[in-house]
Scaffold this motif. Structure first.
Motif, PDB file in Angstrom:
ATOM      1  N   LEU A  31     -19.092 -10.735 -28.133  1.00  0.00           N
ATOM      2  CA  LEU A  31     -20.525 -11.699 -27.980  1.00  0.00           C
ATOM      3  C   LEU A  31     -19.834 -13.118 -28.233  1.00  0.00           C
ATOM      4  O   LEU A  31     -18.969 -13.054 -29.127  1.00  0.00           O
ATOM      5  CB  LEU A  31     -21.116 -11.163 -28.444  1.00  0.00           C
ATOM      6  CG  LEU A  31     -22.314 -10.000 -27.701  1.00  0.00           C
ATOM      7  CD1 LEU A  31     -22.927  -9.291 -28.849  1.00  0.00           C
ATOM      8  CD2 LEU A  31     -22.158 -10.236 -26.114  1.00  0.00           C
ATOM      9  N   SER A  45     -24.928 -14.184 -27.737  1.00  0.00           N
ATOM     10  CA  SER A  45     -24.662 -13.577 -26.276  1.00  0.00           C
ATOM     11  C   SER A  45     -23.125 -13.850 -25.441  1.00  0.00           C
ATOM     12  O   SER A  45     -22.225 -13.760 -26.558  1.00  0.00           O
ATOM     13  CB  SER A  45     -25.348 -14.745 -26.001  1.00  0.00           C
ATOM     14  OG  SER A  45     -27.002 -15.241 -25.888  1.00  0.00           O
ATOM     15  N   ALA A  46     -23.564 -13.081 -24.359  1.00  0.00           N
ATOM     16  CA  ALA A  46     -22.397 -12.894 -23.394  1.00  0.00           C
ATOM     17  C   ALA A  46     -21.718 -14.319 -23.425  1.00  0.00           C
ATOM     18  O   ALA A  46     -23.026 -15.588 -23.420  1.00  0.00           O
ATOM     19  CB  ALA A  46     -22.042 -12.109 -22.423  1.00  0.00           C
TER      20      ALA A  46
END
Length: 125
Positions: A31, A45-46
């Motif tokens: 991430l 987040s990715a």
């Protein structure tokens, strides 16, 4: 009775120390660095949308800054007031009242019949 519109669901994982947990979530899980970090909550987040899902996100929470309990997930909705009214009409326990928070969200916490606590939230514009 109307149903609440859900925009996004974020898992809220309890961690003792966000800086200590960071390497696992960024280096091992891949991430990105934090989308934001308020000290007590950080979202990762990715780096880009995945093949299977629009966006991968997770929040790490040490303890909620203002509510007495920690949620298991944050549910984003465009109309948090309507969601609050619906939860009350359905008889669900509100464990943290509808509140404008200083970090720019309007939210409340509700207990599901199974005991899980959910943060129902709308980002102020």
């Amino acid at each position: 009775m109307a149903r609440m519109e859900v925009i996004r669901v974020l898992a809220d994982l309890h961690v003792a120390d966000i800086p200590a947990a960071r390497a696992f979530y960024t280096e091992f899980l891949g991430l990105s660095a934090e989308d934001f970090n308020l000290g007590w909550v950080a979202r990762f987040s990715a780096p880009e949308p995945s093949t299977y899902d629009q966006t991968v996100r997770i929040q790490l929470v040490t303890r909620d800054a203002s509510a007495p309990l920690d949620p298991v997930a944050s549910i984003l909705t465009p109309d948090v007031t309507a969601a609050h009214d619906e939860a009350e009409q359905r008889g669900y326990e509100i464990v943290y009242p509808l509140t404008h928070e200083p970090w720019g969200v309007y939210r409340f916490f509700v207990r599901a019949p199974d005991g899980n606590i959910f943060n129902i939230v709308h980002h102020d514009n």
